[in-house]
Design a protein around this motif. Structure first.
Motif, PDB file in Angstrom:
ATOM      1  N   VAL A   1     -16.037 -21.962  -1.313  1.00 55.68           N
ATOM      2  CA  VAL A   1     -15.770 -20.566  -1.689  1.00 55.68           C
ATOM      3  C   VAL A   1     -14.334 -20.464  -2.214  1.00 55.68           C
ATOM      4  N   ASP A   2     -14.179 -19.770  -3.337  1.00 53.78           N
ATOM      5  CA  ASP A   2     -12.865 -19.667  -3.975  1.00 53.78           C
ATOM      6  C   ASP A   2     -12.116 -18.411  -3.570  1.00 53.78           C
ATOM      7  N   LEU A   3     -12.852 -17.352  -3.285  1.00 50.80           N
ATOM      8  CA  LEU A   3     -12.215 -16.059  -3.032  1.00 50.80           C
ATOM      9  C   LEU A   3     -12.938 -15.354  -1.888  1.00 50.80           C
ATOM     10  N   ALA A   4     -12.160 -14.872  -0.906  1.00 50.29           N
ATOM     11  CA  ALA A   4     -12.771 -14.127   0.204  1.00 50.29           C
ATOM     12  C   ALA A   4     -12.141 -12.744   0.296  1.00 50.29           C
ATOM     13  N   LEU A   5     -12.985 -11.736   0.394  1.00 51.63           N
ATOM     14  CA  LEU A   5     -12.540 -10.355   0.616  1.00 51.63           C
ATOM     15  C   LEU A   5     -12.965 -10.002   2.036  1.00 51.63           C
ATOM     16  N   VAL A   6     -12.000  -9.759   2.905  1.00 51.68           N
ATOM     17  CA  VAL A   6     -12.286  -9.675   4.346  1.00 51.68           C
ATOM     18  C   VAL A   6     -11.864  -8.320   4.903  1.00 51.68           C
ATOM     19  N   ASP A   7     -12.792  -7.632   5.527  1.00 51.60           N
ATOM     20  CA  ASP A   7     -12.477  -6.385   6.229  1.00 51.60           C
ATOM     21  C   ASP A   7     -11.697  -6.742   7.502  1.00 51.60           C
ATOM     22  N   PHE A   8     -10.917  -5.794   8.032  1.00 45.65           N
ATOM     23  CA  PHE A   8     -10.215  -6.087   9.291  1.00 45.65           C
ATOM     24  C   PHE A   8     -11.020  -5.648  10.505  1.00 45.65           C
ATOM     25  N   ASN A   9     -11.426  -4.385  10.518  1.00 44.13           N
ATOM     26  CA  ASN A   9     -12.020  -3.781  11.718  1.00 44.13           C
ATOM     27  C   ASN A   9     -13.535  -4.023  11.733  1.00 44.13           C
ATOM     28  N   MET A  10     -13.944  -5.124  12.374  1.00 45.17           N
ATOM     29  CA  MET A  10     -15.367  -5.486  12.415  1.00 45.17           C
ATOM     30  C   MET A  10     -15.768  -5.799  13.850  1.00 45.17           C
ATOM     31  N   PRO A  11     -17.037  -5.663  14.181  1.00 45.69           N
ATOM     32  CA  PRO A  11     -17.475  -6.086  15.513  1.00 45.69           C
ATOM     33  C   PRO A  11     -17.244  -7.586  15.666  1.00 45.69           C
ATOM     34  N   GLY A  12     -16.884  -8.011  16.861  1.00 47.20           N
ATOM     35  CA  GLY A  12     -16.611  -9.438  17.082  1.00 47.20           C
ATOM     36  C   GLY A  12     -15.229  -9.786  16.557  1.00 47.20           C
ATOM     37  N   MET A  13     -15.180 -10.866  15.798  1.00 48.43           N
ATOM     38  CA  MET A  13     -13.909 -11.354  15.267  1.00 48.43           C
ATOM     39  C   MET A  13     -13.296 -10.358  14.280  1.00 48.43           C
ATOM     40  N   ASN A  14     -11.979 -10.068  14.408  1.00 48.48           N
ATOM     41  CA  ASN A  14     -11.382  -9.200  13.385  1.00 48.48           C
ATOM     42  C   ASN A  14     -11.023 -10.014  12.144  1.00 48.48           C
ATOM     43  N   GLY A  15     -10.637  -9.311  11.092  1.00 47.35           N
ATOM     44  CA  GLY A  15     -10.413  -9.961   9.806  1.00 47.35           C
ATOM     45  C   GLY A  15      -9.272 -10.967   9.805  1.00 47.35           C
ATOM     46  N   ILE A  16      -8.240 -10.685  10.607  1.00 49.52           N
ATOM     47  CA  ILE A  16      -7.095 -11.615  10.663  1.00 49.52           C
ATOM     48  C   ILE A  16      -7.510 -12.920  11.361  1.00 49.52           C
ATOM     49  N   ASP A  17      -8.224 -12.777  12.479  1.00 48.46           N
ATOM     50  CA  ASP A  17      -8.688 -13.977  13.196  1.00 48.46           C
ATOM     51  C   ASP A  17      -9.642 -14.791  12.322  1.00 48.46           C
TER      52      ASP A  17
ATOM     53  N   MET B   1     -18.778 -20.650 -18.653  1.00 47.26           N
ATOM     54  CA  MET B   1     -19.489 -20.178 -17.452  1.00 47.26           C
ATOM     55  C   MET B   1     -18.749 -20.660 -16.193  1.00 47.26           C
ATOM     56  N   SER B   2     -18.307 -19.700 -15.412  1.00 48.17           N
ATOM     57  CA  SER B   2     -17.595 -20.062 -14.185  1.00 48.17           C
ATOM     58  C   SER B   2     -18.565 -20.510 -13.111  1.00 48.17           C
ATOM     59  N   ASN B   3     -18.102 -21.450 -12.285  1.00 49.28           N
ATOM     60  CA  ASN B   3     -18.914 -21.848 -11.144  1.00 49.28           C
ATOM     61  C   ASN B   3     -18.318 -21.312  -9.857  1.00 49.28           C
ATOM     62  N   GLN B   4     -17.503 -20.293  -9.988  1.00 45.18           N
ATOM     63  CA  GLN B   4     -16.756 -19.868  -8.824  1.00 45.18           C
ATOM     64  C   GLN B   4     -17.567 -18.949  -7.911  1.00 45.18           C
ATOM     65  N   THR B   5     -17.176 -19.013  -6.645  1.00 42.90           N
ATOM     66  CA  THR B   5     -17.915 -18.265  -5.623  1.00 42.90           C
ATOM     67  C   THR B   5     -16.957 -17.385  -4.826  1.00 42.90           C
ATOM     68  N   ALA B   6     -17.389 -16.163  -4.586  1.00 42.75           N
ATOM     69  CA  ALA B   6     -16.611 -15.250  -3.748  1.00 42.75           C
ATOM     70  C   ALA B   6     -17.478 -14.831  -2.562  1.00 42.75           C
ATOM     71  N   ILE B   7     -16.811 -14.374  -1.504  1.00 46.01           N
ATOM     72  CA  ILE B   7     -17.562 -13.843  -0.362  1.00 46.01           C
ATOM     73  C   ILE B   7     -16.935 -12.515   0.071  1.00 46.01           C
ATOM     74  N   ILE B   8     -17.784 -11.545   0.357  1.00 43.40           N
ATOM     75  CA  ILE B   8     -17.327 -10.283   0.938  1.00 43.40           C
ATOM     76  C   ILE B   8     -17.801 -10.259   2.391  1.00 43.40           C
ATOM     77  N   ILE B   9     -16.859 -10.023   3.288  1.00 46.35           N
ATOM     78  CA  ILE B   9     -17.211  -9.959   4.714  1.00 46.35           C
ATOM     79  C   ILE B   9     -16.817  -8.572   5.210  1.00 46.35           C
ATOM     80  N   ASP B  10     -17.813  -7.762   5.488  1.00 46.09           N
ATOM     81  CA  ASP B  10     -17.561  -6.381   5.905  1.00 46.09           C
ATOM     82  C   ASP B  10     -18.788  -5.882   6.647  1.00 46.09           C
ATOM     83  N   ASP B  11     -18.582  -5.214   7.791  1.00 48.06           N
ATOM     84  CA  ASP B  11     -19.730  -4.689   8.534  1.00 48.06           C
ATOM     85  C   ASP B  11     -20.315  -3.455   7.860  1.00 48.06           C
ATOM     86  N   SER B  12     -19.603  -2.888   6.914  1.00 54.97           N
ATOM     87  CA  SER B  12     -20.119  -1.704   6.224  1.00 54.97           C
ATOM     88  C   SER B  12     -20.985  -2.108   5.037  1.00 54.97           C
ATOM     89  N   SER B  13     -22.235  -1.622   5.047  1.00 57.48           N
ATOM     90  CA  SER B  13     -23.129  -1.899   3.917  1.00 57.48           C
ATOM     91  C   SER B  13     -22.573  -1.277   2.646  1.00 57.48           C
TER      92      SER B  13
END
Lengths: 121, 228
Positions: free
Chosen positions: A50-66, A1-13
Motif C-alpha cells: 500500500v502506497d497511501l493510507a488515510l487513517v481516522d483517529f477516533n475509532m473503536p479498538g485501536m486509535n489512528g495514531i496507534d 496506468m498507475s499501479n498504486q494502492t491507497a487504503i482508507i481506514i475509518d469506522d464511518s461509512s
C-alpha cells in the motif's frame, strides 16, 4: 496506468463513501482498499503493498495514531495521513512529529489533491 | 407498541445513523479544539453514541452513574433545524474548569460567584463551535437563542421534557406532546491529565431533537448521502 494502492481506514461509512467517490472521480487509476478499524486494515494490508493510507483517529479498538505506528513498522515507506475531526493542536503536533500528514475532516477532492502533490503523484 | 411507534417515527437507516454520528464527531472535534485552547490541555473524546428514545428513557440513560449535582449550559437553536445542545459537567468539575480558566489560587467563594458567567461564556463558544461543525455539510440555517446556565440534581437538569418544551414553544407556540420522542446524541470528553492531575475535567455533550426536527434532519441526511 498507475499501479498504486491507497487504503482508507475509518469506522464511518460516510467517510469511506466520500473517499471512494473522490478516488473514483479523480484517481481512477488507483486501487482503493477500505477498512472500518485497525484490525481490519492490518489484515487487509498483510499481503498487499500500500502506497497511501488515510487513517481516522477516533475509532473503536485501536486509535489512528496507534494504527499508524503499527503500519510504519511494517511499511516504512508508506505515506500515512491522519484524517480526523479531532483538530486539536496537540493532535496535529503528535501526528506531524511521527511524520504523518494531518487532514481536517470532512475530506474533499482538494484535500486529496494536496496529499497527491505532497507525495509527488 | 410504544417502542414500535418510536422506531417507525424515527426510523433511520444504518447509513443515516452512521452519518449522524460522524457529524457529531466532527462537531465535538471542533468544540474540543476550542476547549483545549482555553484550558491549554488536550481534550480526549469518546466515540459518539446515538439513541432514539422517549424522554424517560433519555433521562434514565443520562442520569445513570450521575449521582452528583450537575451543571450545564443549554443552547437552543431555532430555524430550519431546531434542537437543544447541552454541555454538561458534574458539579465539582465545572468549578475546576472555572479555576483552570481564571486562576489557580482564587478563593472558592469567588470562584463560585464567577462560575455562572464563566461557564456561560465557555459553553457558548464550545456549543457554537460544535453546532457549526455538526451542520457544516447541511444546508440548514438556524439562530441561537441565548445560552442558559442550569444547575441542580441530575433529574432536574436532565429533565428532557423541559428542554424540548422550550424548543417546541419557540417553534410552535405550543406545549410539547406527551408522547413526543427525542433523538439523543452524546459524547463524553475529559482533559488529559499528564501534567496537572488535579485539573482533569470531564463532561459530556448532548444533542436533542424533537420529532419535527428529526424529519428535517432525515431529509438533510438523505440529500447528503445521495451525493456520495
Amino acid at each position: 496506468m498507475s499501479n498504486q494502492t491507497a487504503i482508507i481506514i475509518d469506522d464511518s461509512s460516510l467517510a469511506r463513501m466520500m473517499v471512494r467517490k473522490i478516488f473514483a472521480t479523480s484517481m481512477a487509476d488507483w486501487t482503493l482498499l477500505e477498512a472500518a478499524n485497525g484490525d481490519e486494515a492490518l489484515a487487509l494490508m498483510a499481503d498487499k503493498s500500500v502506497d497511501l493510507a488515510l487513517v481516522d483517529f477516533n475509532m473503536p479498538g485501536m486509535n489512528g495514531i496507534d494504527l499508524a505506528e503499527r503500519m510504519m513498522e511494517t511499511a516504512p515507506s508508506m505515506s500515512i495521513h491522519l484524517v480526523t475531526a479531532n483538530i486539536q493542536e496537540r493532535m496535529r503536533i503528535r501526528a506531524e512529529s511521527m511524520g504523518l500528514g494531518f487532514i481536517k475532516k470532512p475530506i474533499n477532492a482538494a484535500k486529496v489533491a494536496e496529499i497527491m502533490k505532497h507525495i509527488g503523484h | 407498541m410504544e417502542k414500535v411507534e418510536c422506531r417507525r417515527v424515527f426510523k433511520l437507516s444504518a447509513l443515516e445513523e452512521d452519518a449522524l454520528k460522524e457529524f457529531f464527531n466532527m462537531g465535538l472535534g471542533m468544540a474540543a479544539d476550542s476547549l483545549s485552547q482555553m484550558v491549554d490541555n488536550e481534550v480526549l473524546l469518546s466515540l459518539p453514541q446515538l439513541k432514539i428514545v422517549s424522554y424517560e428513557e433519555a433521562t434514565a440513560h443520562l442520569v445513570a452513574n450521575q449521582k452528583e449535582k450537575l451543571v450545564a449550559v443549554r443552547q437552543n437553536f431555532i430555524g430550519e433545524l431546531s434542537g437543544t445542545a447541552l454541555l454538561i459537567f458534574p458539579g465539582a468539575e465545572s468549578l475546576e474548569l472555572v479555576r483552570t480558566l481564571l486562576s489557580d489560587d482564587m478563593p472558592l467563594d469567588i470562584l463560585s460567584e464567577l462560575e455562572q458567567e464563566t461557564l456561560l461564556d465557555v459553553g457558548n463558544v464550545i456549543l457554537n463551535a460544535f453546532l457549526a461543525s455538526f451542520t457544516q455539510m447541511m444546508s440548514v440555517e438556524f439562530d441561537f437563542e441565548a445560552a442558559e446556565f442550569l444547575k441542580g440534581s441530575s433529574e432536574f437538569l436532565l429533565n428532557i421534557t423541559s428542554h424540548l418544551a422550550t424548543q417546541q414553544r419557540a417553534i410552535m407556540g405550543d406545549s410539547v406532546a406527551d408522547d413526543e420522542r427525542a433523538v439523543l446524541l452524546m459524547m463524553d470528553f475529559k482533559t488529559s491529565d499528564e501534567e496537572k492531575k488535579q485539573h482533569t475535567l470531564s463532561g459530556f455533550v448532548v444533542l436533542l431533537f424533537t420529532r419535527q426536527a428529526m424529519a428535517v434532519l432525515k431529509k438533510e441526511l438523505e440529500t447528503i448521502l445521495g451525493q456520495w
